[in-house]
Design an enzyme around this catalytic site. Structure first.
Site, mmCIF file in Angstrom:
data_model
loop_
_atom_site.group_PDB
_atom_site.id
_atom_site.type_symbol
_atom_site.label_atom_id
_atom_site.label_comp_id
_atom_site.label_asym_id
_atom_site.label_seq_id
_atom_site.Cartn_x
_atom_site.Cartn_y
_atom_site.Cartn_z
ATOM 1 N N HIS A 1 -0.478 -11.314 -5.074
ATOM 2 C CA HIS A 1 1.039 -10.976 -4.850
ATOM 3 C C HIS A 1 1.896 -11.865 -5.384
ATOM 4 C CE1 HIS A 1 -0.565 -7.635 -2.339
ATOM 5 N NE2 HIS A 1 -1.176 -8.413 -1.739
ATOM 6 N N HIS B 1 0.941 -1.172 0.078
ATOM 7 C CA HIS B 1 -0.067 0.040 -0.007
ATOM 8 C C HIS B 1 0.898 1.231 0.020
ATOM 9 C CE1 HIS B 1 -3.254 -2.422 2.015
ATOM 10 N NE2 HIS B 1 -3.128 -2.961 0.833
ATOM 11 N N HIS C 1 -9.259 -2.197 -5.020
ATOM 12 C CA HIS C 1 -8.133 -2.524 -4.311
ATOM 13 C C HIS C 1 -7.108 -3.446 -4.921
ATOM 14 C CE1 HIS C 1 -5.855 -2.413 -0.611
ATOM 15 N NE2 HIS C 1 -5.715 -3.879 -0.781
ATOM 16 N N ASP D 1 -3.159 -2.522 -5.231
ATOM 17 C CA ASP D 1 -2.089 -3.670 -4.743
ATOM 18 C C ASP D 1 -1.135 -3.933 -5.769
ATOM 19 O OD1 ASP D 1 -2.655 -4.138 -2.039
ATOM 20 O OD2 ASP D 1 -3.878 -6.054 -2.540
#
EC number: 3.5.1.108
Length: 304
Positions: free
Chosen positions: A264, A78, A237, A241
């Protein structure tokens, strides 16, 4: 030319770690040209430093964590996203604990800190990574890819069998030549499912998670009293990310990033593959009038 940027002043903030649940102080400081983003663990005797780099990623369970030997810094995405959105090339990040604080679960508090510190242009050209050939990383029906594009565009799709997510939309494309990171991305919060909370905590994860720093949903609805900030906040979001993960490269991208049901781990796999494929990208810089997209210009001053 488009110049590198750093902070004008040092600034401090505090919060709790999403996964550790511990209070953390964070400081953002100016850094010289070509420094990149460097994390400093002040709680380790003698200090410990680690640069933001895809090759330093050591754990991608629910967040991006970097490490070098015994040094670890967790949940960097973030903050990295906010630095990317404001075009900050060089900064020192001081932490007195093992994790970047989660703040409200979005990048907006970090944007606020950077804006309060001020942004200073430095006397060196900003170097962009321009994608010249398509590249893809996949795992079953999950995938991420980079394609040539004269600008910076992010597309993402999620696929959750949940009424709130279905009604709000699970796909989004953000073209940063046409819209603003601050308006369209920065305020989107991380999210989680109530049914998974206890299992995560038994694994030592999400110990600091609550309704003040995440969207929490049960089987039917959003539990946060204030509701959503965007109708499709969940997928936005994922864009936030991804921008943070991509910025571990240390340079803004010129290209189109897209992802489907990814996270991720795949983002990092793609970056590692990109670094090995030197025929798929090149370094470029731009004169102001030729830039394919712009960064937020709030509180920017020029260095001598």
């Amino acid at each position: 030319m488009i110049r590198q940027r750093t902070l004008k002043n040092m600034i401090w903030g505090t919060g709790i770690g999403l996964h550790s649940g511990k209070k953390v102080y964070i400081g953002l400081r100016p850094a010289p040209v070509n420094t990149g983003i460097v994390f400093h663990r002040s709680d380790i005797e003698g200090g410990a430093w680690i640069k933001a780099d895809p090759l330093h990623v050591v754990d991608t369970r629910l967040s991006t964590n970097i490490g070098d030997g015994h040094i670890r810094v967790g949940t960097v995405e973030h903050l990295m996203s906010a630095l990317a959105g404001l075009g900050i090339d060089n900064a020192y990040v001081d932490l007195d604990g093992p994790e970047v604080p989660i703040m409200d679960g979005s990048a907006a508090p970090f944007v606020f800190l950077i804006q309060c510190a001020g942004i200073e242009e430095q006397n060196a050209p900003k170097r962009f990574i321009r994608i010249t050939k398509p590249l893809k990383a996949e795992d079953g029906d999950r995938w991420v890819q980079l394609e040539p594009f004269e600008g910076f565009k992010v597309s993402f799709a999620i696929d959750f069998d949940h009424p709130v997510m279905k009604n709000g939309g699970q796909e989004v494309t953000v073209d940063f030549a046409r819209t603003s990171y601050l308006k369209e991305v920065a305020r989107a919060r991380t999210f989680g499912f109530m049914r998974e909370v206890e299992a995560l905590r038994r694994m030592g994860l999400a110990l600091g998670g609550n309704l003040d720093n995440a969207i929490v949903v049960d089987d039917y609805r959003v539990l946060n009293e204030e509701g959503l900030r965007y109708t499709n906040e969940f997928v936005r979001h994922k864009v936030l990310d991804s921008i943070g993960d991509l910025y571990l490269l240390g340079h803004p991208l010129v290209g189109h990033f897209s992802g489907h049901k990814a996270g991720h781990a795949l983002n990092n796999s793609l970056l590692r593959a990109l670094l090995l494929r030197q025929d798929a990208w090149e370094f470029v810089d731009y004169a102001e009038r030729r830039a394919p997209f712009s960064f937020a210009d709030t509180l920017v001053t020029a260095s001598a």
